[in-house]
Design a protein around this motif. Sequence first.
Motif, PDB file in Angstrom:
ATOM      1  N   PRO A 342      32.906  36.863  49.783  1.00 61.62           N
ATOM      2  CA  PRO A 342      33.119  37.514  51.081  1.00 61.62           C
ATOM      3  C   PRO A 342      34.515  37.286  51.645  1.00 61.62           C
ATOM      4  CG  PRO A 342      31.648  35.622  51.288  1.00 61.62           C
ATOM      5  CD  PRO A 342      31.808  35.887  49.827  1.00 61.62           C
ATOM      6  N   PHE A 343      35.183  36.157  51.281  1.00 67.15           N
ATOM      7  CA  PHE A 343      36.545  35.936  51.757  1.00 67.15           C
ATOM      8  C   PHE A 343      37.489  37.037  51.282  1.00 67.15           C
ATOM      9  CE2 PHE A 343      35.244  31.362  51.995  1.00 67.15           C
ATOM     10  CZ  PHE A 343      35.451  31.203  53.354  1.00 67.15           C
ATOM     11  N   GLY A 344      37.210  37.605  50.104  1.00 67.06           N
ATOM     12  CA  GLY A 344      38.090  38.614  49.536  1.00 67.06           C
ATOM     13  C   GLY A 344      38.076  39.934  50.274  1.00 67.06           C
ATOM     14  N   LEU A 345      37.102  40.125  51.170  1.00 69.01           N
ATOM     15  CA  LEU A 345      37.012  41.374  51.926  1.00 69.01           C
ATOM     16  C   LEU A 345      37.824  41.333  53.207  1.00 69.01           C
ATOM     17  CD1 LEU A 345      33.192  42.119  51.520  1.00 69.01           C
ATOM     18  CD2 LEU A 345      35.114  43.052  50.201  1.00 69.01           C
ATOM     19  N   PHE A 362      42.481  27.867  48.212  1.00 72.48           N
ATOM     20  CA  PHE A 362      41.826  29.173  48.118  1.00 72.48           C
ATOM     21  C   PHE A 362      42.518  30.232  48.976  1.00 72.48           C
ATOM     22  CE2 PHE A 362      38.440  26.094  47.143  1.00 72.48           C
ATOM     23  CZ  PHE A 362      38.135  26.513  45.865  1.00 72.48           C
ATOM     24  N   ASP A 363      43.810  29.997  49.310  1.00 72.60           N
ATOM     25  CA  ASP A 363      44.491  30.979  50.131  1.00 72.60           C
ATOM     26  C   ASP A 363      44.826  32.249  49.359  1.00 72.60           C
ATOM     27  OD1 ASP A 363      46.387  29.809  48.541  1.00 72.60           O
ATOM     28  OD2 ASP A 363      47.929  29.692  50.094  1.00 72.60           O
ATOM     29  N   TRP A 364      44.508  32.274  48.039  1.00 71.74           N
ATOM     30  CA  TRP A 364      44.750  33.459  47.211  1.00 71.74           C
ATOM     31  C   TRP A 364      43.735  34.564  47.457  1.00 71.74           C
ATOM     32  CZ3 TRP A 364      40.698  34.899  44.122  1.00 71.74           C
ATOM     33  CH2 TRP A 364      39.695  33.927  43.936  1.00 71.74           C
ATOM     34  N   VAL A 365      42.563  34.224  48.011  1.00 71.67           N
ATOM     35  CA  VAL A 365      41.451  35.178  47.966  1.00 71.67           C
ATOM     36  C   VAL A 365      41.693  36.407  48.820  1.00 71.67           C
ATOM     37  CG1 VAL A 365      39.778  33.360  47.444  1.00 71.67           C
ATOM     38  CG2 VAL A 365      40.125  34.060  49.820  1.00 71.67           C
ATOM     39  N   ASP A 366      42.593  36.303  49.845  1.00 75.08           N
ATOM     40  CA  ASP A 366      42.776  37.468  50.696  1.00 75.08           C
ATOM     41  C   ASP A 366      43.526  38.593  49.991  1.00 75.08           C
ATOM     42  OD1 ASP A 366      45.293  36.376  50.676  1.00 75.08           O
ATOM     43  OD2 ASP A 366      45.636  36.559  52.831  1.00 75.08           O
ATOM     44  N   ALA A 367      44.058  38.308  48.798  1.00 77.31           N
ATOM     45  CA  ALA A 367      44.706  39.364  48.016  1.00 77.31           C
ATOM     46  C   ALA A 367      43.764  39.972  46.987  1.00 77.31           C
ATOM     47  CB  ALA A 367      45.940  38.816  47.308  1.00 77.31           C
ATOM     48  N   ALA A 368      42.549  39.439  46.876  1.00 79.23           N
ATOM     49  CA  ALA A 368      41.642  39.886  45.819  1.00 79.23           C
ATOM     50  C   ALA A 368      41.220  41.341  46.006  1.00 79.23           C
ATOM     51  CB  ALA A 368      40.421  38.972  45.751  1.00 79.23           C
ATOM     52  N   ALA A 369      40.803  41.700  47.221  1.00 82.96           N
ATOM     53  CA  ALA A 369      40.360  43.081  47.455  1.00 82.96           C
ATOM     54  C   ALA A 369      41.515  44.077  47.348  1.00 82.96           C
ATOM     55  CB  ALA A 369      39.651  43.193  48.808  1.00 82.96           C
ATOM     56  N   PHE A 373      41.513  47.205  44.690  1.00 79.06           N
ATOM     57  CA  PHE A 373      41.668  48.609  45.066  1.00 79.06           C
ATOM     58  C   PHE A 373      42.913  49.212  44.420  1.00 79.06           C
ATOM     59  CE2 PHE A 373      39.092  47.423  48.966  1.00 79.06           C
ATOM     60  CZ  PHE A 373      37.973  48.101  48.545  1.00 79.06           C
ATOM     61  N   ASN A 374      44.013  48.460  44.405  1.00 80.57           N
ATOM     62  CA  ASN A 374      45.251  48.973  43.841  1.00 80.57           C
ATOM     63  C   ASN A 374      45.092  49.289  42.359  1.00 80.57           C
ATOM     64  OD1 ASN A 374      48.157  48.278  42.494  1.00 80.57           O
ATOM     65  ND2 ASN A 374      48.403  49.211  44.506  1.00 80.57           N
ATOM     66  N   ASN A 375      44.277  48.514  41.660  1.00 78.58           N
ATOM     67  CA  ASN A 375      44.119  48.712  40.218  1.00 78.58           C
ATOM     68  C   ASN A 375      43.195  49.866  39.866  1.00 78.58           C
ATOM     69  OD1 ASN A 375      45.296  46.592  38.061  1.00 78.58           O
ATOM     70  ND2 ASN A 375      45.209  45.680  40.088  1.00 78.58           N
TER      71      ASN A 375
END
Length: 399
Positions: A342-345, A362-369, A373-375
């Motif tokens: 859920p953090f990735g959203l 875990f500060d990377w997760v905000d770039a996951a979504a 989408f970009n890919n």
Amino acid sequence: MDLRFTPEEAAFRDEVRTFCREKIPAEIRRKVSEGRGLGKDDIVAAQRILNARGWAVPHWPTEWGGQDWTPIQRYIYTEELFQAAVPLPQQFNCYMFGPVLATFGNQAQKERFLPRAANLDDWWCQGFSEPGAGSDLASLKTKAVRDGDHYVVDGQKTWTTLGQHADWIFCLVRTDFAAKKQRGISFLVIDMTSPGITVRPIITLEGRHEVNEVFFDSVRVPVENLVGEENRGWDYAKFLLANERTGIARIGLTKERIQRIKRLARAMPAGPGTMWDDADFRARVAEVEIELKALEITQMRVTAKQGRADSVEPDPASSLLKVRGSELQQAATELLLELAGPFGLAAPARDGQGRNDLPGGFDWVDAAAPSYFNNRKVSIYGGSNEIQHNVIAKGILGL
């Protein structure tokens, strides 16, 4: 095929690996690894570091900055850049426009444009797709009418990646309306500061300004900006797209993501243990790795064949690399999104540096979504995967 590197190749790999990790700024590599958007300054800085070493355009002819490397060395170089999370030299300058100009351009054009393209003194963008000519690119309608020493260009291009930064655009334009549609196309280079050009942003699904619409309203282009012969642009475009499709596989990039997924999964809490304790998740990671190894062997075969060929005819196997490579890139971002949970959203920080309200590490997760989408686009650009299936059926299977 013996996939082991020779001692000389292994030493070259170590040289590239060390250079990437010591000379390319860590902050740039962190943004690449986490799937955050790079600014223009980041891309220019990284490319100029590579160019100073003589490594921005190693696949070009040596007289224009290339290196006399074997196909395996070129393969190692690209893989090491990906796995070190170093941004590749600007795609449109180095992998699309540069090879076309070096192969089909005249001497004056090469001297004028190639050194500046290699050092990113000029930023190039691609003017191929149009609202009614995407997968069926030969249906393009942007026209160039000869008027003395100039062409007058009218029309529209779309999905122009990073066109907001561009100094020049290489375009496919229609110069003969009576000829068969593939034979009436020419390849022009156009100064983006020319009167009559308008660039309008398109904001993509993840909220980034990456692509644009470009409008041409009676833009006057000197005839000397024609690359090659008039009405032969389709041949040059096929040559360019074959190079693009091979590069779109981005096997090294997916390798780096898989290694990162493994590290993150071992640290990401899940139930009484971590995500890596989930056998189903580990099996999905292993499946992507196996498919990636098979694709890597195919890419090495294509690379070796390109190194031996005297012809500039595109290899239809590049379409296979494009299809499977893009699918595996998407599969890796799906695994990253699953890890983020859920953090990735959540919306990413506007400064691109990550949020500070997440558990340590875990500060990377905000770039996951946004990365996910970009890919979604990678199976579309360079010729959609559906079209590439037809190329494979005709060029490889003979159907």
